[in-house]
Design a protein around this motif. Structure first.
Motif, PDB file in Angstrom:
ATOM      1  N   ALA A  67       0.827  -1.210   0.000  1.00  0.00           N
ATOM      2  CA  ALA A  67       0.000   0.000   0.000  1.00  0.00           C
ATOM      3  C   ALA A  67       0.858   1.256   0.000  1.00  0.00           C
ATOM      4  O   ALA A  67       1.920   1.307   0.617  1.00  0.00           O
ATOM      5  CB  ALA A  67      -0.912   0.008   1.218  1.00  0.00           C
ATOM      6  N   ASP A  68       0.381   2.270  -0.705  1.00  0.00           N
ATOM      7  CA  ASP A  68       1.034   3.572  -0.726  1.00  0.00           C
ATOM      8  C   ASP A  68       0.732   4.253   0.609  1.00  0.00           C
ATOM      9  O   ASP A  68      -0.376   4.718   0.841  1.00  0.00           O
ATOM     10  CB  ASP A  68       0.492   4.395  -1.890  1.00  0.00           C
ATOM     11  CG  ASP A  68       1.202   5.722  -2.077  1.00  0.00           C
ATOM     12  OD1 ASP A  68       1.832   6.204  -1.115  1.00  0.00           O
ATOM     13  OD2 ASP A  68       1.118   6.272  -3.182  1.00  0.00           O
ATOM     14  N   VAL A  69       1.713   4.296   1.506  1.00  0.00           N
ATOM     15  CA  VAL A  69       1.479   4.813   2.861  1.00  0.00           C
ATOM     16  C   VAL A  69       1.099   6.286   2.853  1.00  0.00           C
ATOM     17  O   VAL A  69       0.415   6.752   3.762  1.00  0.00           O
ATOM     18  CB  VAL A  69       2.692   4.568   3.790  1.00  0.00           C
ATOM     19  CG1 VAL A  69       2.879   3.097   4.050  1.00  0.00           C
ATOM     20  CG2 VAL A  69       3.956   5.173   3.237  1.00  0.00           C
ATOM     21  N   LYS A  70       1.492   7.030   1.850  1.00  0.00           N
ATOM     22  CA  LYS A  70       1.090   8.436   1.753  1.00  0.00           C
ATOM     23  C   LYS A  70      -0.426   8.552   1.597  1.00  0.00           C
ATOM     24  O   LYS A  70      -1.042   9.465   2.119  1.00  0.00           O
ATOM     25  CB  LYS A  70       1.786   9.113   0.580  1.00  0.00           C
ATOM     26  CG  LYS A  70       3.274   9.225   0.730  1.00  0.00           C
ATOM     27  CD  LYS A  70       3.887   9.791  -0.534  1.00  0.00           C
ATOM     28  CE  LYS A  70       5.379   9.608  -0.517  1.00  0.00           C
ATOM     29  NZ  LYS A  70       5.971   9.900  -1.817  1.00  0.00           N
ATOM     30  N   LYS A  71      -1.006   7.609   0.865  1.00  0.00           N
ATOM     31  CA  LYS A  71      -2.452   7.620   0.636  1.00  0.00           C
ATOM     32  C   LYS A  71      -3.228   7.040   1.819  1.00  0.00           C
ATOM     33  O   LYS A  71      -4.396   7.357   2.009  1.00  0.00           O
ATOM     34  CB  LYS A  71      -2.804   6.847  -0.634  1.00  0.00           C
ATOM     35  CG  LYS A  71      -2.258   7.466  -1.881  1.00  0.00           C
ATOM     36  CD  LYS A  71      -2.969   8.746  -2.181  1.00  0.00           C
ATOM     37  CE  LYS A  71      -2.486   9.318  -3.496  1.00  0.00           C
ATOM     38  NZ  LYS A  71      -3.181  10.527  -3.854  1.00  0.00           N
ATOM     39  N   LEU A  72      -2.614   6.175   2.605  1.00  0.00           N
ATOM     40  CA  LEU A  72      -3.301   5.594   3.762  1.00  0.00           C
ATOM     41  C   LEU A  72      -3.714   6.656   4.763  1.00  0.00           C
ATOM     42  O   LEU A  72      -4.750   6.545   5.408  1.00  0.00           O
ATOM     43  CB  LEU A  72      -2.414   4.558   4.453  1.00  0.00           C
ATOM     44  CG  LEU A  72      -2.218   3.238   3.737  1.00  0.00           C
ATOM     45  CD1 LEU A  72      -1.270   2.345   4.536  1.00  0.00           C
ATOM     46  CD2 LEU A  72      -3.541   2.531   3.517  1.00  0.00           C
ATOM     47  N   ASN A  73      -2.927   7.695   4.890  1.00  0.00           N
ATOM     48  CA  ASN A  73      -3.246   8.770   5.827  1.00  0.00           C
ATOM     49  C   ASN A  73      -4.506   9.527   5.429  1.00  0.00           C
ATOM     50  O   ASN A  73      -5.144  10.155   6.258  1.00  0.00           O
ATOM     51  CB  ASN A  73      -2.076   9.747   5.941  1.00  0.00           C
ATOM     52  CG  ASN A  73      -0.882   9.116   6.609  1.00  0.00           C
ATOM     53  OD1 ASN A  73      -1.027   8.189   7.398  1.00  0.00           O
ATOM     54  ND2 ASN A  73       0.297   9.594   6.290  1.00  0.00           N
TER      55      ASN A  73
END
Length: 83
Positions: A67-73
């Motif tokens: 998963a793109d951790v920037k988008k998880l936020n």
């Protein structure tokens, strides 16, 4: 022109084969939007009577970093259920 995140090709010598290539540099990290794209594409392929096999691959040095951790936020409980 920007390349698509999921590139679909069919080798001329094997018309029943569909190659789906993840193209999300630099490490092919995924987002919920990308998963929706994949779902839509694979459902369309599943309805194609000429498609006999799908190969899922990726460009770059990693298949998929997760998963793109920037988008998880950006996610909330509500956004996980509603698109």
């Amino acid at each position: 022109m920007e390349e698509p995140e999921l590139i679909i090709t069919r080798p001329a010598e094997h018309p029943g084969v569909v190659v789906a290539t993840i193209n999300r540099p630099p490490v092919n990290a995924t987002t919920t939007e990308f998963f929706q794209t994949m779902l839509d594409v694979f459902q369309a392929i599943g309805k194609d009577p000429k498609a006999r096999c799908v190969i899922l691959t990726a460009q770059g040095r990693l298949f998929c970093a997760g998963a793109d951790v920037k988008k998880l936020n950006d996610r909330t409980t509500e956004s996980a259920f509603f698109r």
